[in-house]
Design an enzyme around this catalytic site. Sequence first.
Site, PDB file in Angstrom:
ATOM      1  N   HIS A  72       0.847  -1.199   0.000  1.00 18.28           N
ATOM      2  CA  HIS A  72       0.000   0.000   0.000  1.00 18.28           C
ATOM      3  C   HIS A  72       0.880   1.245   0.000  1.00 18.28           C
ATOM      4  O   HIS A  72       1.747   1.382   0.855  1.00 18.28           O
ATOM      5  CB  HIS A  72      -0.893   0.035   1.245  1.00 18.28           C
ATOM      6  CG  HIS A  72      -2.083  -0.862   1.131  1.00 18.28           C
ATOM      7  ND1 HIS A  72      -3.191  -0.727   1.926  1.00 18.28           N
ATOM      8  CD2 HIS A  72      -2.346  -1.893   0.299  1.00 18.28           C
ATOM      9  CE1 HIS A  72      -4.079  -1.647   1.599  1.00 18.28           C
ATOM     10  NE2 HIS A  72      -3.594  -2.379   0.634  1.00 18.28           N
ATOM     11  N   TYR A 200      -8.913   5.575   7.879  1.00 20.73           N
ATOM     12  CA  TYR A 200      -9.027   5.922   9.302  1.00 20.73           C
ATOM     13  C   TYR A 200     -10.035   7.065   9.387  1.00 20.73           C
ATOM     14  O   TYR A 200      -9.846   8.088   8.714  1.00 20.73           O
ATOM     15  CB  TYR A 200      -7.691   6.408   9.865  1.00 20.73           C
ATOM     16  CG  TYR A 200      -6.619   5.334  10.003  1.00 20.73           C
ATOM     17  CD1 TYR A 200      -5.827   4.965   8.914  1.00 20.73           C
ATOM     18  CD2 TYR A 200      -6.385   4.715  11.226  1.00 20.73           C
ATOM     19  CE1 TYR A 200      -4.835   3.994   9.051  1.00 20.73           C
ATOM     20  CE2 TYR A 200      -5.397   3.739  11.365  1.00 20.73           C
ATOM     21  CZ  TYR A 200      -4.622   3.387  10.273  1.00 20.73           C
ATOM     22  OH  TYR A 200      -3.643   2.429  10.415  1.00 20.73           O
ATOM     23  N   PRO A 292      -3.628   0.299  18.975  1.00 18.42           N
ATOM     24  CA  PRO A 292      -3.488  -0.210  17.597  1.00 18.42           C
ATOM     25  C   PRO A 292      -3.517   0.864  16.515  1.00 18.42           C
ATOM     26  O   PRO A 292      -3.172   0.575  15.369  1.00 18.42           O
ATOM     27  CB  PRO A 292      -4.690  -1.152  17.454  1.00 18.42           C
ATOM     28  CG  PRO A 292      -5.684  -0.677  18.456  1.00 18.42           C
ATOM     29  CD  PRO A 292      -4.892  -0.125  19.598  1.00 18.42           C
ATOM     30  N   LYS A 296       1.589  -0.274  15.196  1.00 21.08           N
ATOM     31  CA  LYS A 296       3.030  -0.358  15.471  1.00 21.08           C
ATOM     32  C   LYS A 296       3.448  -1.599  16.260  1.00 21.08           C
ATOM     33  O   LYS A 296       4.641  -1.913  16.347  1.00 21.08           O
ATOM     34  CB  LYS A 296       3.489   0.888  16.261  1.00 21.08           C
ATOM     35  CG  LYS A 296       3.506   2.137  15.432  1.00 21.08           C
ATOM     36  CD  LYS A 296       4.610   2.080  14.390  1.00 21.08           C
ATOM     37  CE  LYS A 296       4.475   3.123  13.317  1.00 21.08           C
ATOM     38  NZ  LYS A 296       4.833   2.660  11.992  1.00 21.08           N
ATOM     39  N   TYR A 384       4.468   6.468  10.100  1.00 19.53           N
ATOM     40  CA  TYR A 384       3.560   5.371   9.747  1.00 19.53           C
ATOM     41  C   TYR A 384       4.300   4.269   8.994  1.00 19.53           C
ATOM     42  O   TYR A 384       4.125   3.081   9.267  1.00 19.53           O
ATOM     43  CB  TYR A 384       2.395   5.897   8.890  1.00 19.53           C
ATOM     44  CG  TYR A 384       1.262   4.899   8.764  1.00 19.53           C
ATOM     45  CD1 TYR A 384       0.166   4.952   9.615  1.00 19.53           C
ATOM     46  CD2 TYR A 384       1.285   3.897   7.802  1.00 19.53           C
ATOM     47  CE1 TYR A 384      -0.873   4.036   9.525  1.00 19.53           C
ATOM     48  CE2 TYR A 384       0.266   2.967   7.701  1.00 19.53           C
ATOM     49  CZ  TYR A 384      -0.812   3.042   8.559  1.00 19.53           C
ATOM     50  OH  TYR A 384      -1.826   2.116   8.466  1.00 19.53           O
TER      51      TYR A 384
HETATM   52  C1  PHB Z   1      -5.702  -4.234  11.052  1.00 16.04           C
HETATM   53  O1  PHB Z   1      -5.724  -4.516   9.848  1.00 16.04           O
HETATM   54  O2  PHB Z   1      -6.083  -5.043  11.911  1.00 16.04           O
HETATM   55  C2  PHB Z   1      -5.199  -2.900  11.481  1.00 16.04           C
HETATM   56  C3  PHB Z   1      -4.703  -2.028  10.521  1.00 16.04           C
HETATM   57  C4  PHB Z   1      -4.255  -0.774  10.895  1.00 16.04           C
HETATM   58  C5  PHB Z   1      -4.302  -0.406  12.228  1.00 16.04           C
HETATM   59  C6  PHB Z   1      -4.769  -1.283  13.179  1.00 16.04           C
HETATM   60  C7  PHB Z   1      -5.228  -2.530  12.810  1.00 16.04           C
HETATM   61  O3  PHB Z   1      -3.869   0.830  12.575  1.00 16.04           O
END
Ligand code: PHB
Length: 389
Positions: A72, A200, A292, A296, A384
């Site tokens: 990505h 997000y 989460p 990280k 990130y």
């Molecule tokens: C996930 O795919 O479970 C996931 C992806 C990004 C995040 C947290 C969890 O920031």
Amino acid sequence: MATQVAIIGAGPAGLLLGRLLANLGIATVILEQRSRAYVLGRIRAGVLEDLTRAALNRAGVGARMEAEGLAHAGIEIRFDDAAARFDFQALVGREVMVYGQTEITRDLMDDRDAAGLETIYEAEGVALHDFDRSRPYVTYQRDGVTHRLDCDFIAGCDGYHGVSRASVPAGAIETFERVYPFGWLGVLVDQPPVAPELIYASHPRGFALCSMRSARRSRYYVQCDLSDTVAAWSDARFWDELRRRIGPEAAEALRTGPSIEKSIAPLRSFVAEPLRFGRLFLAGDAAHIVPPTGAKGLNLAVSDVCTLSAALGEYYTEQSTAGIEGYSARALQRIWKAERFSWWMTTMLHQFPEMSPFERRLQRAEFDQLVTVRAAAQAMADSYTGPPI
Ligand code: PHB
Ligand code: APR
């Protein structure tokens, strides 16, 4: 029984450490309290930094990730009705790899089996002894029999609730913690992802995240109360809530279905210092927890064990203790960087109880800063995708 490094815990930290040490010719035994199937049943985040991807490839366990993972080059962040895509390639020349942590764990377990390296599952009552002396050892029970494993070093890779950190005398360790007043309710579904990249979203009703595991399997989250239970969230309620938070276009495109996993995780930031106590090292979730947001956790576990394996390699091949002595300070530098980033992203995007309108406006200003100031977006993209050091 005797080995050079006794590793406690067969999560990604312990398993990767085992592979890295094997590559250096160092013998390990892994002691895991659960069964293999139980460990593989845990669903966790799935975004790999550039360095994590490179580390897995260098270790020789990246083939399936390269074949099946999804590269990505950016993410979308939404705030109320505004949305922006952040192009990581354009901002910092790096990308991330979306590949589930469960798959990494499976790859590492298969690799360990193929190499004939020993993992003892369902090891009960693991206890650490004499790590403050020159000959540490670990005891455990299996099938009602007590066993003893002598070693040069113990690597505590046994997660937040493990025995390793708990074995350190209280006066020798300092911990830093923030518990957030909400959780994430996650759903896994066999449907194509709503969008090609992660979304997000910060919404007045709370945070939401659209993620994925493959072109056919999606992972979605909504911020929920700590008092919520999975039973209170039917699939219909979950999809309804997600649709409300991700904006009309994504809501329209969302493909729903029966959940194949549904769970609630609390959000916490936690760091233990230091990470070495004589011949015991802490790595991964045993040493630190991040919320989460920003994904990280696994990346930090990988960077810890890369640093630790290099330190142990130095000890065995060059008889130098410099790496071992520097492990804690070195690992903690990166850990605190990731702690800051996860805390910042969590704080910018979630609804906090009793948040004032002033604080909501500040969150919006933070988002606007990312959208309008290239250097701010670059700093976010740098964190990130994983800073090089
Ligand atoms: C996930 O795919 O479970 C996931 C992806 C990004 C995040 C947290 C969890 O920031
Ligand atoms: N004895 C032996 N094994 C133990 C003990 C014990 N007393 N306590 C815990 N374990 C095992 C757990 O069953 C688990 O399999 O240690 C392992 C720790 O694995 P993880 O919790 O996956 O931690 P880690 O390997 O550090 O991986 C970090 O996991 O939680 C995520 O976000 C985090 O992605 C990050 C990753």
